[in-house]
Design a protein around this motif. Structure first.
Motif, PDB file in Angstrom:
ATOM      1  N   ALA A   1      -2.110  11.505  -3.737  1.00 17.39           N
ATOM      2  CA  ALA A   1      -2.033  10.422  -4.442  1.00 17.39           C
ATOM      3  C   ALA A   1      -3.534   9.901  -4.943  1.00 17.39           C
ATOM      4  CB  ALA A   1      -1.419   9.212  -3.469  1.00 17.39           C
ATOM      5  N   VAL A   2      -3.730   8.929  -5.950  1.00 18.00           N
ATOM      6  CA  VAL A   2      -4.925   8.772  -6.293  1.00 18.00           C
ATOM      7  C   VAL A   2      -5.036   7.180  -6.098  1.00 18.00           C
ATOM      8  CG1 VAL A   2      -3.871   8.328  -8.948  1.00 18.00           C
ATOM      9  CG2 VAL A   2      -6.428   8.413  -8.222  1.00 18.00           C
ATOM     10  N   ALA A   3      -5.957   6.839  -5.538  1.00 19.59           N
ATOM     11  CA  ALA A   3      -6.118   5.224  -5.168  1.00 19.59           C
ATOM     12  C   ALA A   3      -7.578   4.780  -5.605  1.00 19.59           C
ATOM     13  CB  ALA A   3      -6.072   5.250  -3.377  1.00 19.59           C
ATOM     14  N   ARG A   4      -7.326   3.412  -5.901  1.00 19.51           N
ATOM     15  CA  ARG A   4      -8.508   2.613  -6.388  1.00 19.51           C
ATOM     16  C   ARG A   4      -9.075   1.821  -5.291  1.00 19.51           C
ATOM     17  NH1 ARG A   4      -9.542  -1.305 -11.326  1.00 19.51           N
ATOM     18  NH2 ARG A   4     -11.248  -2.491 -10.519  1.00 19.51           N
ATOM     19  N   PHE A   5     -10.333   1.698  -5.205  1.00 22.49           N
ATOM     20  CA  PHE A   5     -10.999   1.048  -4.123  1.00 22.49           C
ATOM     21  C   PHE A   5     -12.223   0.161  -4.737  1.00 22.49           C
ATOM     22  CE2 PHE A   5      -9.302   4.554  -1.674  1.00 22.49           C
ATOM     23  CZ  PHE A   5      -8.869   4.048  -0.606  1.00 22.49           C
ATOM     24  N   GLU A   6     -12.257  -1.049  -4.354  1.00 21.63           N
ATOM     25  CA  GLU A   6     -13.533  -1.885  -4.790  1.00 21.63           C
ATOM     26  C   GLU A   6     -14.600  -1.585  -3.883  1.00 21.63           C
ATOM     27  OE1 GLU A   6     -12.563  -3.078  -7.636  1.00 21.63           O
ATOM     28  OE2 GLU A   6     -10.514  -2.547  -7.334  1.00 21.63           O
ATOM     29  N   LEU A   7     -15.800  -1.613  -4.453  1.00 21.68           N
ATOM     30  CA  LEU A   7     -17.036  -1.725  -3.591  1.00 21.68           C
ATOM     31  C   LEU A   7     -17.378  -2.810  -2.874  1.00 21.68           C
ATOM     32  CD1 LEU A   7     -19.238   0.946  -5.670  1.00 21.68           C
ATOM     33  CD2 LEU A   7     -18.726   1.252  -3.132  1.00 21.68           C
ATOM     34  N   ALA A   8     -16.855  -3.687  -3.529  1.00 19.13           N
ATOM     35  CA  ALA A   8     -16.987  -5.066  -2.897  1.00 19.13           C
ATOM     36  C   ALA A   8     -15.621  -5.539  -2.137  1.00 19.13           C
ATOM     37  CB  ALA A   8     -17.241  -6.071  -3.830  1.00 19.13           C
ATOM     38  N   GLY A   9     -14.750  -4.614  -1.781  1.00 21.18           N
ATOM     39  CA  GLY A   9     -13.470  -4.882  -1.242  1.00 21.18           C
ATOM     40  C   GLY A   9     -13.597  -4.935   0.166  1.00 21.18           C
ATOM     41  N   ASN A  10     -12.527  -4.818   0.791  1.00 22.82           N
ATOM     42  CA  ASN A  10     -12.410  -4.788   2.252  1.00 22.82           C
ATOM     43  C   ASN A  10     -11.750  -3.500   2.855  1.00 22.82           C
ATOM     44  OD1 ASN A  10      -9.602  -4.735   1.525  1.00 22.82           O
ATOM     45  ND2 ASN A  10      -8.858  -6.609   2.568  1.00 22.82           N
ATOM     46  N   GLY A  11     -11.904  -2.480   1.831  1.00 21.95           N
ATOM     47  CA  GLY A  11     -11.341  -1.072   2.243  1.00 21.95           C
ATOM     48  C   GLY A  11      -9.858  -1.021   2.097  1.00 21.95           C
ATOM     49  N   ASP A  12      -9.066  -1.806   1.775  1.00 21.26           N
ATOM     50  CA  ASP A  12      -7.751  -1.499   1.233  1.00 21.26           C
ATOM     51  C   ASP A  12      -7.735  -1.198  -0.296  1.00 21.26           C
ATOM     52  OD1 ASP A  12      -6.492  -2.160   3.797  1.00 21.26           O
ATOM     53  OD2 ASP A  12      -6.410  -4.296   3.117  1.00 21.26           O
ATOM     54  N   PRO A  13      -6.753  -0.373  -0.696  1.00 26.93           N
ATOM     55  CA  PRO A  13      -6.862   0.121  -2.122  1.00 26.93           C
ATOM     56  C   PRO A  13      -6.263  -1.209  -3.080  1.00 26.93           C
ATOM     57  CG  PRO A  13      -5.057   1.221  -0.941  1.00 26.93           C
ATOM     58  CD  PRO A  13      -5.948   0.498   0.120  1.00 26.93           C
ATOM     59  N   THR A  14      -6.677  -1.176  -4.308  1.00 28.32           N
ATOM     60  CA  THR A  14      -6.093  -2.194  -5.215  1.00 28.32           C
ATOM     61  C   THR A  14      -4.892  -1.590  -5.733  1.00 28.32           C
ATOM     62  OG1 THR A  14      -8.582  -2.637  -6.052  1.00 28.32           O
ATOM     63  CG2 THR A  14      -6.810  -3.079  -7.340  1.00 28.32           C
TER      64      THR A  14
END
Length: 472
Positions: free
Chosen positions: A322-335
């Motif tokens: 899979a490909v997953a998007r993550f936010e550097l300011a996020g909580n570690g769950d993929p967007t």
């Protein structure tokens, strides 16, 4: 990974995977001039790229091409090949592992003749615009003063004066330049006899080892069936501001903290420190046959978020294949996540219009597939694109031979480059290198639930002014 070939393909991939940055190419300059600033691919991505590759790219006749970068008007291609030729030519040129060609015409640069005795898996342009950092599994040759890491003249391929790299005990798979540091990732465990498992830094001028990156990667992963491998880095990227290093590979701890296959480091002036960002989504096991599955990382041109391309074998709900998007300011769950339904993704690039992904996948939008096309799956063999906002597949569909897969995707202002181990894209012969020219409009930037192929036309070449690297 498809079907029963999962373990075999995983072993073939090993660490021979390239990093392709999507933040534009370095600019070559005359001797003594200040290197230009690389432009982001935003100009290209403001519309889209054709799904019909340009006809003029050179052919690589054997092996694999793991990476391509641009320096001024030249492209440099690295891999495990031994022979290449210009498009439409019968004249075969035999320069193994690394060669250069014109970014506008595909003409092979006969001045650049490096000599290395093994595969090259990573390239980075030096800030001077006149030399390249080269890494791989080579042990030496006239262009290298030691194994696994070298700096070569970008005009001739000769070893760069004054660069004598520190001794590593294993191959280098990834390279980045950040904050005045040359950072390498791979399967090495020591540098100059000192413990530096899989990740280390070097002085860009001399090649000597530094203590700037000492993050103590530890705890190699293993599967319930007992499969394991040494600690290694399989993916490496740096944010555009050069303040954060994102890396993935075979480890479960970094700097004494739990970090499952994926971690972020802050690159301060006093050395790299582990960033608080973390995720547990790569902790679960995917395949029974191999323990790690992070294969590619790409950072958005403006920073702030990144994507991870993965292998692993289909496991519903996990981030395998899979490909997953993550936010550097996020909580570690993929967007968002886009699953292939059981096929490997190896590489990614981000523009302001799309996330491009490559591997040996058959489908995208396939969360329910298990080595099959599940409900809503769209055909995207070998290469595809997904929406930045929600990760859904876009209409762009060049249709590529699958093979082991697309090792590298490079976005530039002129278009999109891909490298692989196969010979056909869009039903045409494009041996191991293909280029998709930029075009205006946004035809390929909307979700495509029906899986339609967007229209495309061939091109005579990107509008790039040729500038040969200054000869020393």
């Amino acid at each position: 990974m498809p079907g029963t070939n999962s373990a075999l393909r995983a072993r073939l991939l090993g660490v021979l995977l390239c990093l392709c940055l999507s933040a534009g190419a370095a600019t070559a300059t005359r001797a003594g001039a200040t290197p230009g600033t690389a432009r982001s691919p935003a100009a290209m991505a403001g519309g889209s790229v054709s799904d019909d590759p340009a006809s003029w790219t050179p052919d690589v006749l054997d092996g694999s091409v793991y990476q391509v970068i641009q320096v001024g008007g030249l492209m440099y291609a690295a891999g495990s090949f031994t022979a290449e030729r210009e498009a439409g030519s019968d004249q075969v040129r035999r320069v193994g592992s690394l060669f250069a060609f014109d970014a506008r015409t595909g003409a092979i640069d006969t001045w650049f003749r490096p000599r290395l005795d093994g595969p090259v898996t990573a390239l980075v342009a030096a800030p001077d615009g006149r030399s390249l950092y080269v890494a791989g599994s080579f042990r030496g040759g006239g262009s290298a003063r030691g194994p696994y890491l070298a700096r070569v003249d970008a005009g001739t391929g000769a070893a760069w004066p004054g660069f004598s790299p520190a001794t590593l005990d294993g191959p280098v798979a990834r390279l980045v330049l950040a904050g005045g540091r040359l950072i390498a990732g791979g399967s090495f465990q020591t540098v100059e006899g000192r413990p530096r498992p899989a990740l280390a830094s070097f002085d860009p001028a001399s090649g000597r080892a530094t203590d700037d990156v000492d993050l103590r990667l530890a705890v190699p992963r293993h599967t319930a069936s007992g499969a394991s491998s040494p600690i290694k880095v399989t993916a490496l990227a740096v944010t555009p501001d050069q303040r954060r290093l994102i890396f993935g590979g075979d480890f479960d701890r970094v700097a004494g903290k739990a970090r499952y296959q994926l971690a972020v480091a802050d690159l301060g002036t006093d050395g790299a420190r582990l960033d608080p960002w973390s995720t547990t989504r790569y902790q679960p096991q995917c395949s029974d046959h191999f323990p790690t599955y992070v294969r590619g990382i790409a950072v958005a041109p403006a920073g702030g978020w990144f994507v991870v391309a993965a292998t692993g074998g289909g496991r519903v709900g996990k981030l395998c294949d899979a490909v997953a998007r993550f936010e550097l300011a996020g909580n570690g769950d993929p967007t968002w996540v886009n699953w292939t339904g059981g096929d490997t993704l190896l590489s990614a690039a981000i523009t302001d219009a799309a996330v491009y992904v490559g591997g040996h996948q058959r489908w995208l939008d396939n969360p329910k597939g298990n080595n099959s096309a599940g409900p809503g799956a769209v055909s995207r063999p070998g290469i595809g694109a997904v929406a930045i906002s929600d990760g859904r597949a876009l209409a762009w569909n060049p249709r590529k031979d699958r093979g082991i897969g697309v090792f590298c995707i490079l976005a530039t202002d002129a278009g999109l480059w891909i490298t692989s181990d196969t010979t056909h894209v869009h039903g045409e012969y494009h041996a191991r290198i293909a280029f998709f020219p930029a075009r205006s409009g946004r035809a390929a930037t909307q979700p495509d639930p029906a899986g339609a192929t967007s229209a495309g036309t061939d091109a005579a070449g990107p509008d790039v002014t040729r500038s040969r690297v200054a000869r020393r």
